[in-house]
Scaffold this active site. Structure first.
Site: not given
Ligand code: NAP
Length: 312
Positions: A135, A138-139
């Site tokens: 992701c 997200c990261d």
């Protein structure tokens, strides 16, 4: 005696939340179950959604939140529970067992979507969370001014590469063929980014590193040449696989593991409907998932009307 719901919706991505909105407006006694902490499904991991009509450029997180807010406004809040088993799903009353509860319903809408496909190469599991991610939104922030590799050639890989190019010093996009599968519009964005280097015709062999990712070993499928790309993060975006473990022995699935169901969501079990990425379909998009949710509720209503009036 246990309460029997008219409908239990499993999953609260775009398909499940759309079904929740339609079910609530139809006056069905409905429960929505979701295993994740936040609703919205896979789209919440997308930086930008540019093809949902009326909302150009909205972030996936905002779009998922807007769907959830709409369902909540109508009085339906997804309940966070992990399902252990679905029982008697071909019977008149279907049972859902979770860790804490046992629920009963006359109809089910299965909207639990799909999950990331893995590469199944050395290093992928061991370095999970230590530089291996599924992701980018997200990261990605962890890789600011560093080097990232994205693996894949579809819309997700292309969007991830563009998103990361805004954060990272350099991004390699590794694809196993010499043409991307991604939509033209996203491809153009990729090719316009000066810090994205395309690595064509290459398959990943091993994610390198001990305590954290240091690179990706790849092989060129045309020349056979192997080499190592130095990188701090490896983002894997090689597609999705349906999350059908709970129903694989109870419903007809296609050869790729998706639940066999047409646009009406009707599955091989009476009173059980499938909506969104989990069903056989030509186009897996937010807009088609939302449409599936509405159609599945219409089918559930028809089924309830027939069975409540004694016609099976
Ligand atoms: P996808 O479209 O299935 O693409 C997967 C990519 O990974 C393909 O390029 C495939 O290569 C490659 N791949 C598969 N297995 C591999 C392996 N073992 N090793 C190396 N490469 C591998 O998946 P996705 O990009 O995750 O998208 C999933 C669905 O969501 C699609 O239907 C997509 O259209 C949709 N989506 C749409 C949007 C949008 O419209 N804005 C955004 C995101 C996602 P090949 O090309 O050679 O098969």
């Amino acid at each position: 005696m246990e309460k029997t719901y008219d409908l239990i919706i499993i999953g609260s991505g775009p398909a499940g939340l759309s079904a929740a909105i339609y079910a609530q407006r139809a006056g069905l006694d409905t429960l929505v179950l979701e295993k994740e902490y936040i609703s919205g499904g896979q789209v919440v991991n997308t930086a930008e959604v540019d093809n949902y009509p009326g909302m150009p450029g909205i972030s996936g997180m905002d779009l998922g939140e807007a769907f959830g807010e709409h369902a909540r406004k109508l009085g339906l809040e997804p309940q966070r529970e992990k399902i252990l088993s679905l029982e008697n799903i071909s019977g008149d009353i279907k049972t859902i067992r979770t860790k804490k509860h046992e629920y009963q319903a006359k109809t089910l809408i299965l909207a639990f979507g799909a999950e990331h496909r893995k590469l199944d190469i050395p290093g992928e599991d061991d370095l999970g969370g230590l530089g291996v991610s599924y992701c980018a939104t997200c990261d990605g922030a962890f890789y600011k001014d560093r080097i990232a590799v994205v693996v894949g050639g579809g819309n997700v890989a292309a969007e991830d590469a563009v998103f990361l190019s805004g954060l990272c010093e350099k991004v390699y996009l590794v694809h196993r063929r010499d043409a991307l599968r991604a939509d033209k519009a996203i491809q153009e964005k990729v090719f316009a980014c000066e810090n994205i280097e395309m690595v064509w015709d290459s398959v990943p062999l091993e994610i390198l590193g001990q305590e954290e990712v240091t690179g990706l070993k790849i092989r060129n499928v045309k020349t056979g040449e192997e080499r190592e790309l130095e990188a701090d993060g490896v983002f894997i975006a090689v597609g999705i696989v349906p999350s059908t473990a709970l129903v694989k022995d109870q419903l007809k699935l296609d050869e790729n593991g998706y639940i066999c169901a047409g646009e009406d969501g009707v599955t091989s079990a009476p009173g059980v409907f499938a909506a969104g990425d989990i069903r056989t379909k030509a186009l897996r998009q937010v807009v088609t998932a939302v449409s599936d949710g509405a159609n599945a509720v219409a089918s559930a209503q028809k089924y309830l009307w027939r069975t409540d009036n004694g016609n099976h």
